[in-house]
Design a protein around this motif. Structure first.
Motif, PDB file in Angstrom:
ATOM      1  N   ASN A 131      -4.018  -4.656  -1.297  1.00  9.86           N
ATOM      2  CA  ASN A 131      -3.589  -4.740  -0.364  1.00  9.86           C
ATOM      3  C   ASN A 131      -3.893  -3.893   0.835  1.00  9.86           C
ATOM      4  N   LYS A 132      -3.956  -4.406   1.371  1.00  8.14           N
ATOM      5  CA  LYS A 132      -4.337  -3.278   3.341  1.00  8.14           C
ATOM      6  C   LYS A 132      -3.084  -3.510   4.203  1.00  8.14           C
ATOM      7  N   GLY A 133      -2.218  -2.515   4.394  1.00 11.97           N
ATOM      8  CA  GLY A 133      -1.095  -2.832   5.661  1.00 11.97           C
ATOM      9  C   GLY A 133      -1.726  -2.842   6.849  1.00 11.97           C
ATOM     10  N   ILE A 134      -1.066  -2.872   8.292  1.00  9.94           N
ATOM     11  CA  ILE A 134      -1.733  -2.697   8.934  1.00  9.94           C
ATOM     12  C   ILE A 134      -2.015  -1.196   9.333  1.00  9.94           C
ATOM     13  N   PHE A 135      -1.679  -0.282   9.223  1.00  7.41           N
ATOM     14  CA  PHE A 135      -0.957   1.154   9.319  1.00  7.41           C
ATOM     15  C   PHE A 135      -1.834   2.483   7.892  1.00  7.41           C
ATOM     16  N   PHE A 136      -1.778   1.416   7.243  1.00  7.20           N
ATOM     17  CA  PHE A 136      -2.382   2.708   6.216  1.00  7.20           C
ATOM     18  C   PHE A 136      -3.423   2.023   5.353  1.00  7.20           C
ATOM     19  N   ILE A 169       3.103 -11.165 -11.406  1.00  7.49           N
ATOM     20  CA  ILE A 169       2.710 -11.818  -9.680  1.00  7.49           C
ATOM     21  C   ILE A 169       3.607 -12.579  -9.698  1.00  7.49           C
ATOM     22  N   THR A 170       4.444 -12.579  -8.397  1.00  7.53           N
ATOM     23  CA  THR A 170       5.852 -13.830  -8.160  1.00  7.53           C
ATOM     24  C   THR A 170       5.270 -14.686  -6.908  1.00  7.53           C
ATOM     25  N   ASN A 171       5.960 -15.016  -6.316  1.00  5.67           N
ATOM     26  CA  ASN A 171       5.556 -16.084  -4.969  1.00  5.67           C
ATOM     27  C   ASN A 171       4.759 -16.575  -5.049  1.00  5.67           C
ATOM     28  N   ILE A 172       3.591 -17.083  -5.759  1.00  2.51           N
ATOM     29  CA  ILE A 172       2.311 -17.991  -5.989  1.00  2.51           C
ATOM     30  C   ILE A 172       2.917 -19.437  -5.067  1.00  2.51           C
ATOM     31  N   PHE A 173       1.972 -20.085  -4.882  1.00  5.77           N
ATOM     32  CA  PHE A 173       1.883 -21.746  -4.089  1.00  5.77           C
ATOM     33  C   PHE A 173       1.880 -22.098  -6.036  1.00  5.77           C
ATOM     34  N   TYR A 207       2.920 -11.614  -4.681  1.00  4.02           N
ATOM     35  CA  TYR A 207       3.803 -10.786  -4.470  1.00  4.02           C
ATOM     36  C   TYR A 207       3.300  -9.414  -6.010  1.00  4.02           C
ATOM     37  N   TYR A 208       3.046  -8.807  -5.915  1.00  3.16           N
ATOM     38  CA  TYR A 208       2.780  -7.581  -7.544  1.00  3.16           C
ATOM     39  C   TYR A 208       4.156  -6.391  -6.514  1.00  3.16           C
TER      40      TYR A 208
END
Length: 184
Positions: free
Chosen positions: A79-84, A122-126, A60-61
């Motif tokens: 980062n590629k969202g569904i709609f953008f 960058i957070t929430n990395i395994f 996460y960033y």
């Protein structure tokens, strides 16, 4: 950080195929990220023919999940969202000052200091992905810097030859030498 949207900048560089990208991800032991299929499909447009993926992580960033890809030249954030459109930015290896990390039980975070003043967190990395990513970036950075140093030395030898042959002036030699040695 400047986020570039895909399609804005084509430099005429020969690109990799999706199959090559997937093999590089497997070879780096980063695996394949089913959750980031849209980003992985964009990688052939981004990774140049002379560029190699060394590792990849998810993290996460700024409250969004990104695919973060380390190569032999840079770290790429996608980062590629569904709609953008695809959001993308990169950090060239020669601009990275340090990489620090923190680990908890399952997740951790990485901080990349670059340009001596900018920090990307960058957070929430395994946890099991943090050390391999950090090692891949540092190893690629070391190889990149060594190649750049060898190139600078080669250029200095050529410039010295031109100076000895009086093809350039001492002032031109000193100017070019300063440019080569100060290059960041």
């Amino acid at each position: 950080i400047i986020i570039k949207w895909s399609g804005e900048d084509s430099q005429g560089v020969k690109m990799r195929t999706l199959g090559q990208i997937k093999r590089m991800l497997e070879k780096s032991e980063a695996g394949y990220f089913w959750r980031m299929k849209r980003e992985i499909k964009e990688l052939p447009k981004i990774i140049g023919d002379n560029e190699v993926i060394t590792y990849a992580i998810l993290g996460y960033y700024e409250n969004y999940i990104w695919l973060i890809v380390s190569t032999n030249k840079r770290i790429i954030f996608l980062n590629k969202g569904i709609f953008f459109k695809l959001a993308e930015f990169e950090i060239p290896l020669n601009k990275i000052v340090s990489i620090n990390y923190k680990k908890n039980l399952l997740f951790g975070e990485i901080e990349i200091l670059w340009n001596r003043i900018k920090i990307v967190r960058i957070t929430n990395i395994f946890v099991k992905r943090i050390n391999p990513f950090e090692k891949a970036v540092n190893k690629a950075k070391e190889k990149f810097e060594k190649a750049r140093l060898i190139s600078a030395v080669d250029e200095l030898i050529k410039l010295k030859y031109l100076l000895d042959q009086r093809a350039i002036t001492p002032k031109e030699f000193e100017k070019k030498k300063k440019e080569l040695l100060d290059e960041d």
